[in-house]
Design a protein around this motif. Structure first.
Motif, PDB file in Angstrom:
ATOM      1  N   SER A  72       0.836  -1.207   0.000  1.00  0.00           N
ATOM      2  CA  SER A  72       0.000   0.000   0.000  1.00  0.00           C
ATOM      3  C   SER A  72       0.869   1.255   0.000  1.00  0.00           C
ATOM      4  N   SER A  73       1.968   1.212   0.752  1.00  0.00           N
ATOM      5  CA  SER A  73       2.834   2.387   0.882  1.00  0.00           C
ATOM      6  C   SER A  73       3.648   2.666  -0.381  1.00  0.00           C
ATOM      7  N   LYS A  78       2.014   8.816  -2.192  1.00  0.00           N
ATOM      8  CA  LYS A  78       2.229   9.723  -3.326  1.00  0.00           C
ATOM      9  C   LYS A  78       0.903  10.068  -3.994  1.00  0.00           C
ATOM     10  N   MET A  79       0.047   9.065  -4.194  1.00  0.00           N
ATOM     11  CA  MET A  79      -1.241   9.297  -4.830  1.00  0.00           C
ATOM     12  C   MET A  79      -2.111  10.230  -3.987  1.00  0.00           C
ATOM     13  N   ILE A  80      -2.132  10.010  -2.668  1.00  0.00           N
ATOM     14  CA  ILE A  80      -2.934  10.848  -1.767  1.00  0.00           C
ATOM     15  C   ILE A  80      -2.422  12.283  -1.772  1.00  0.00           C
ATOM     16  N   ALA A  81      -1.099  12.456  -1.731  1.00  0.00           N
ATOM     17  CA  ALA A  81      -0.511  13.806  -1.762  1.00  0.00           C
ATOM     18  C   ALA A  81      -0.820  14.512  -3.075  1.00  0.00           C
ATOM     19  N   ASP A  82      -0.796  13.762  -4.188  1.00  0.00           N
ATOM     20  CA  ASP A  82      -1.067  14.357  -5.497  1.00  0.00           C
ATOM     21  C   ASP A  82      -2.502  14.850  -5.624  1.00  0.00           C
ATOM     22  N   LEU A  83      -3.414  14.235  -4.869  1.00  0.00           N
ATOM     23  CA  LEU A  83      -4.822  14.627  -4.955  1.00  0.00           C
ATOM     24  C   LEU A  83      -5.064  16.057  -4.466  1.00  0.00           C
ATOM     25  N   ILE A  84      -4.144  16.578  -3.651  1.00  0.00           N
ATOM     26  CA  ILE A  84      -4.287  17.964  -3.173  1.00  0.00           C
ATOM     27  C   ILE A  84      -3.125  18.831  -3.675  1.00  0.00           C
ATOM     28  N   SER A  85      -2.444  18.337  -4.728  1.00  0.00           N
ATOM     29  CA  SER A  85      -1.335  19.098  -5.317  1.00  0.00           C
ATOM     30  C   SER A  85      -1.711  19.553  -6.720  1.00  0.00           C
ATOM     31  N   GLU A  86      -1.294  20.750  -7.071  1.00  0.00           N
ATOM     32  CA  GLU A  86      -1.545  21.245  -8.428  1.00  0.00           C
ATOM     33  C   GLU A  86      -0.631  20.556  -9.431  1.00  0.00           C
ATOM     34  N   LYS A  87       0.607  20.306  -9.019  1.00  0.00           N
ATOM     35  CA  LYS A  87       1.587  19.692  -9.913  1.00  0.00           C
ATOM     36  C   LYS A  87       1.816  18.241  -9.499  1.00  0.00           C
ATOM     37  N   LYS A  88       1.321  17.306 -10.310  1.00  0.00           N
ATOM     38  CA  LYS A  88       1.422  15.879  -9.996  1.00  0.00           C
ATOM     39  C   LYS A  88       2.608  15.279 -10.761  1.00  0.00           C
ATOM     40  N   THR A  89       3.797  15.476 -10.242  1.00  0.00           N
ATOM     41  CA  THR A  89       4.999  15.009 -10.935  1.00  0.00           C
ATOM     42  C   THR A  89       5.754  13.991 -10.088  1.00  0.00           C
ATOM     43  N   ILE A  90       6.590  13.215 -10.780  1.00  0.00           N
ATOM     44  CA  ILE A  90       7.492  12.276 -10.113  1.00  0.00           C
ATOM     45  C   ILE A  90       8.777  12.225 -10.934  1.00  0.00           C
ATOM     46  N   SER A  91       9.911  12.151 -10.271  1.00  0.00           N
ATOM     47  CA  SER A  91      11.189  12.117 -10.987  1.00  0.00           C
ATOM     48  C   SER A  91      11.339  10.786 -11.730  1.00  0.00           C
ATOM     49  N   TYR A  92      12.244  10.784 -12.687  1.00  0.00           N
ATOM     50  CA  TYR A  92      12.500   9.562 -13.477  1.00  0.00           C
ATOM     51  C   TYR A  92      12.859   8.400 -12.559  1.00  0.00           C
ATOM     52  N   TRP A  93      13.811   8.625 -11.640  1.00  0.00           N
ATOM     53  CA  TRP A  93      14.235   7.545 -10.752  1.00  0.00           C
ATOM     54  C   TRP A  93      13.200   7.263  -9.664  1.00  0.00           C
ATOM     55  N   CYS A  95      10.052   7.271 -10.355  1.00  0.00           N
ATOM     56  CA  CYS A  95       9.136   6.398 -11.090  1.00  0.00           C
ATOM     57  C   CYS A  95       9.688   4.967 -11.151  1.00  0.00           C
ATOM     58  N   VAL A  96      10.987   4.857 -11.394  1.00  0.00           N
ATOM     59  CA  VAL A  96      11.635   3.529 -11.400  1.00  0.00           C
ATOM     60  C   VAL A  96      11.447   2.846 -10.049  1.00  0.00           C
ATOM     61  N   THR A  97      11.706   3.592  -8.984  1.00  0.00           N
ATOM     62  CA  THR A  97      11.587   3.043  -7.625  1.00  0.00           C
ATOM     63  C   THR A  97      10.152   2.643  -7.308  1.00  0.00           C
ATOM     64  N   GLN A  98       9.203   3.490  -7.691  1.00  0.00           N
ATOM     65  CA  GLN A  98       7.801   3.184  -7.401  1.00  0.00           C
ATOM     66  C   GLN A  98       7.348   1.928  -8.130  1.00  0.00           C
ATOM     67  N   MET A  99       7.722   1.790  -9.392  1.00  0.00           N
ATOM     68  CA  MET A  99       7.344   0.600 -10.150  1.00  0.00           C
ATOM     69  C   MET A  99       7.973  -0.655  -9.554  1.00  0.00           C
ATOM     70  N   PHE A 100       9.255  -0.542  -9.188  1.00  0.00           N
ATOM     71  CA  PHE A 100       9.952  -1.697  -8.624  1.00  0.00           C
ATOM     72  C   PHE A 100       9.303  -2.147  -7.311  1.00  0.00           C
ATOM     73  N   THR A 101       9.062  -1.207  -6.398  1.00  0.00           N
ATOM     74  CA  THR A 101       8.496  -1.576  -5.098  1.00  0.00           C
ATOM     75  C   THR A 101       7.058  -2.075  -5.226  1.00  0.00           C
TER      76      THR A 101
END
Length: 265
Positions: A72-73, A78-93, A95-101
């Motif tokens: 879940s973590s 990240k998804m919850i934080a993005d819901l109240i953020s204007e800029k929903k970005t993630i760095s290249y690495w 994104c790599v880390t999120q996909m891997f985990t």
């Protein structure tokens, strides 16, 4: 490599562009995430603090609770934080880390659920040999194999995805970095990679599901010869596990078939 380095971050489209819906999703998913954390932490605390629960079944249950927290973590904060953020970005690495985990802990959960089904099979169908079959060493080996298998799966999925070049398209039509939404951004032919990642995920999900199905089929057949009290006890120990398996695998299989259909046709 030079082309891939042009992309330093990705942008999520998210679940909704409507501010009101985003606030509703924020409250809803935050509540779900807190419930998941508190519930699984209580399970871990209970198992570790009570010596009577230091058995194979609760050993794997504590593994499952830890995996559930980590799974879940991998995406929820990240998804919850993005819901109240204007800029929903993630760095290249990032994104790599999120996909891997995400794939690592998701696959680990599948393997742990499968091992738990084997544990219930041994307890119900081989009661006299149960302590020998599910010894402390056997439990550690089975848990280690689950984690190592998940590591291999996640490494393959992530490597296949990010060895591709990414050009100027940085917008991910999703709310986290998953394989297929990211593959759509690659400026190369992804047909072979799509087939490989589908085969990797599909074989693991289907293989574990068939093992689970076989375990419960054998358990149900063996219960015909037992007394009603024995059947009640056996079913009570399997009921919660079977419910978790159903809620986990049915959506996985549905999503896998839907993605496969979308890619192939």
């Amino acid at each position: 490599t030079e082309v891939a380095n042009n992309v330093t971050e990705f942008i999520f489209l998210g679940l909704s562009q409507d501010p009101g819906m985003q606030l509703m999703f924020f409250a809803l998913f935050l509540l779900f995430y807190i419930v998941i954390l508190v519930g699984n932490l209580l399970i871990l605390l209970t198992v570790f603090s009570d010596p009577r629960l230091h058995t194979p079944m609760y050993f794997f249950l504590s593994n499952l609770s830890f995996v559930d927290i980590a799974y879940s973590s991998a995406t929820a904060p990240k998804m919850i934080a993005d819901l109240i953020s204007e800029k929903k970005t993630i760095s290249y690495w990032g994104c790599v880390t999120q996909m891997f985990t995400f794939h690592f802990f998701g696959c680990a959960e599948i393997f742990v659920l499968t091992v738990m089904a084997f544990d219930r099979y041994a307890a119900i169908c081989q009661p006299l040999r149960y302590t020998t079959i599910m010894s402390a060493n056997a439990c550690i080996v089975l848990a280690s194999l689950s984690w190592l298998g998940a590591l291999g799966h996640s490494f393959v999925q992530t490597l296949l995805t990010f060895q591709l070049p990414f050009c100027n398209n940085r917008v991910i039509d999703h709310y986290f970095c998953d394989v297929h939404p990211v593959l759509k951004l690659a400026c190369a032919d992804t047909t072979l990679v799509n087939m490989l990642v589908i085969a990797n995920s599909g074989l693991i999900s289907l293989g574990c599901f068939l093992i689970l199905l076989a375990s419960y089929t054998v358990i149900l057949f063996s219960l015909h010869k037992r007394s009603s009290e024995s059947r009640r006890k056996a079913l009570s120990t399997c009921g919660s596990h079977f419910t978790v398996v159903t809620f986990f695998f049915v959506p996985c299989i549905f999503i896998y078939l839907w993605v496969e259909k979308a890619i192939l046709f």
